[in-house]
Design a protein around this motif. Structure first.
Motif, mmCIF file in Angstrom:
data_model
loop_
_atom_site.group_PDB
_atom_site.id
_atom_site.type_symbol
_atom_site.label_atom_id
_atom_site.label_comp_id
_atom_site.label_asym_id
_atom_site.label_seq_id
_atom_site.Cartn_x
_atom_site.Cartn_y
_atom_site.Cartn_z
ATOM 1 N N ALA C 2 -3.272 5.500 -2.389
ATOM 2 C CA ALA C 2 -2.354 4.681 -3.180
ATOM 3 C C ALA C 2 -3.074 4.203 -4.429
ATOM 4 O O ALA C 2 -3.409 3.038 -4.569
ATOM 5 N N SER C 3 -3.324 5.118 -5.346
ATOM 6 C CA SER C 3 -4.101 4.788 -6.543
ATOM 7 C C SER C 3 -3.337 3.831 -7.439
ATOM 8 O O SER C 3 -2.126 3.657 -7.305
ATOM 9 N N GLU C 4 -4.048 3.215 -8.383
ATOM 10 C CA GLU C 4 -3.433 2.384 -9.419
ATOM 11 C C GLU C 4 -2.301 3.146 -10.099
ATOM 12 O O GLU C 4 -1.252 2.609 -10.382
ATOM 13 N N GLN C 5 -2.536 4.431 -10.338
ATOM 14 C CA GLN C 5 -1.569 5.292 -11.016
ATOM 15 C C GLN C 5 -0.275 5.381 -10.210
ATOM 16 O O GLN C 5 0.821 5.230 -10.757
ATOM 17 N N ASN C 6 -0.406 5.616 -8.909
ATOM 18 C CA ASN C 6 0.778 5.713 -8.052
ATOM 19 C C ASN C 6 1.558 4.403 -8.022
ATOM 20 O O ASN C 6 2.784 4.396 -8.089
ATOM 21 N N MET D 1 -4.524 7.594 5.963
ATOM 22 C CA MET D 1 -3.831 6.327 6.248
ATOM 23 C C MET D 1 -4.052 5.288 5.159
ATOM 24 O O MET D 1 -5.077 5.274 4.490
ATOM 25 N N ALA D 2 -3.063 4.430 5.008
ATOM 26 C CA ALA D 2 -3.168 3.383 3.988
ATOM 27 C C ALA D 2 -4.152 2.314 4.448
ATOM 28 O O ALA D 2 -4.142 1.897 5.605
ATOM 29 N N THR D 3 -4.995 1.914 3.545
ATOM 30 C CA THR D 3 -5.894 0.805 3.861
ATOM 31 C C THR D 3 -5.118 -0.502 3.757
ATOM 32 O O THR D 3 -4.019 -0.538 3.215
ATOM 33 N N ASP D 4 -5.708 -1.586 4.257
ATOM 34 C CA ASP D 4 -5.066 -2.892 4.160
ATOM 35 C C ASP D 4 -4.819 -3.273 2.698
ATOM 36 O O ASP D 4 -3.773 -3.809 2.356
ATOM 37 N N ALA D 5 -5.791 -2.984 1.853
ATOM 38 C CA ALA D 5 -5.662 -3.337 0.429
ATOM 39 C C ALA D 5 -4.469 -2.619 -0.188
ATOM 40 O O ALA D 5 -3.720 -3.193 -0.968
ATOM 41 N N GLN D 6 -4.280 -1.348 0.198
ATOM 42 C CA GLN D 6 -3.169 -0.578 -0.360
ATOM 43 C C GLN D 6 -1.829 -1.087 0.159
ATOM 44 O O GLN D 6 -0.865 -1.193 -0.597
ATOM 45 N N MET D 7 -1.775 -1.398 1.456
ATOM 46 C CA MET D 7 -0.559 -1.973 2.032
ATOM 47 C C MET D 7 -0.192 -3.263 1.311
ATOM 48 O O MET D 7 0.972 -3.533 1.046
ATOM 49 N N GLN D 8 -1.192 -4.059 1.003
ATOM 50 C CA GLN D 8 -0.924 -5.339 0.359
ATOM 51 C C GLN D 8 -0.398 -5.145 -1.063
ATOM 52 O O GLN D 8 0.499 -5.858 -1.504
ATOM 53 N N GLN D 9 -0.945 -4.147 -1.765
ATOM 54 C CA GLN D 9 -0.454 -3.854 -3.117
ATOM 55 C C GLN D 9 1.024 -3.498 -3.101
ATOM 56 O O GLN D 9 1.791 -3.939 -3.947
#
Lengths: 78, 86, 78, 86, 78, 86
Positions: C2-6, D1-9
């Motif tokens: 889930a990059s900044e770009q995405n 899998m999504a990390t916690d940081a990504q889920m939070q974003q």
């Protein structure tokens, strides 16, 4: 140095530029029979830009005077 | 000289401002060209041609005013160069 | 990833969604005698969405052509 | 899998977008329902009922267009899933 | 503690303040023969503020009810 | 007591909000005072005087409503003080 301050000043300048171009286009261009800007539209857009700059300058002066009076009324050199 | 970080900040600002301009142009041309009755889902021929011309004229006005503004505002241009040169 | 770009692409998509929903509501719903959207309003809103997407696509194509011509005129592969 | 940081974003983005939608809805319903003469400080009965119906209809249109948009834009939906799955 | 949360709440409050002041000025002040706000304009602006607060409260209630019904329909305690 | 970092956050917020108010005031006074035909590049005498009065009246309304709002919204004022005291 390209400080944060300089970048912010440049951003404000460009945002104002985008804003005034949008406003002057909207006020001055109403004919879409061709894809070229005609003389009347260009003159209108130039006047619009000039007037916008004079307007923002005048509003800024009045606002600064108001701030100064407020600061004096509060007895502070704010 | 400008460091890489500084060059990147200016580049990001350019993208941001291009995108702001694009958003304003789309709004302006929608207001000028698209009827709000929405009786059909297709762009009419008239709307499509109007959009094409509107984009051309918007970019032309934007550019012309940019040149005029740059010529006028020596102070701001100096600020610009100050950033670009470092 | 889930990059900044995405995330930014997703934010832009959702912002456009909110914008078009607001515009189509404002253009199409003008009757508040009941709390349900009627057939005419729904048809208007659907047309409004479809036309919005075709409009943004056309504007985007014309803009890209302009950018390309500019880049060629500058002799750069920008 | 999504990390916690990504889920939070993604969760923060959802809150931000809900709040953007809410702001637009309030503006739209104010424009549709509230008279701008301001002769009294109370909502009239008519204004209050109009606001209730306006909110219901706004959310309905928002949801209907969201479904339509999701069905149409497979590309964007894929992007969404790409984010959600990681 | 001046947490991020508190700062954001304060920002939202001030933004709403700026917004309602702009709207009430625009709706209520249309006469520029003098530089002082007259009694009619002030009364209009006060009513405008009161009505704005009642409007936002009502919209907020209806929205929360909708969210609650949605959550129940999904069988979740969202 | 408020730390320096917290004091600075509040100070930055004040600047940000002042600037938001200023932008809204300029827009409002432009809409009230400036004719959109743009037949000349100078502000007319009428436009200039209108701008002066518009700024004065805008700031007056802004201030009056701010006082009224502060008196009303004890909750929000408490939140404000909570921030300021720490």
């Amino acid at each position: 140095m390209a400080s944060e301050q300089n970048i912010q000043t440049f951003r404000d300048f460009l945002t104002q530029y985008n804003l005034v171009a949008e406003q002057c286009f909207t006020s001055c261009v109403n004919e879409f029979g061709s894809r070229t800007v005609n003389a009347k539209e260009e003159s209108c857009a130039n006047n619009c830009l000039d007037k916008f700059l004079k307007m923002t300058q005048r509003v800024s002066q009045r606002f600064q005077e108001h701030q100064l009076l407020n600061a004096q009324a509060n007895g502070a050199a704010m | 000289m400008a460091t890489d970080a500084q060059m990147q900040q200016v580049a990001e600002l350019e993208v941001e401002m291009m995108s702001d301009m694009y958003r304003r142009m789309t709004n302006a041309c929608q207001a000028k060209c698209i009827a709000t009755a929405f009786k059909e889902s297709e762009l009419t021929k008239g709307e499509a041609v109007c959009l094409d011309r509107c984009v051309a004229k918007y970019l032309d006005v934007h550019e012309k005013l940019g040149k005029r503004l740059t010529n006028m505002s020596q102070g701001d241009e100096a600020a610009l160069q100050k950033i670009a040169q470092q």
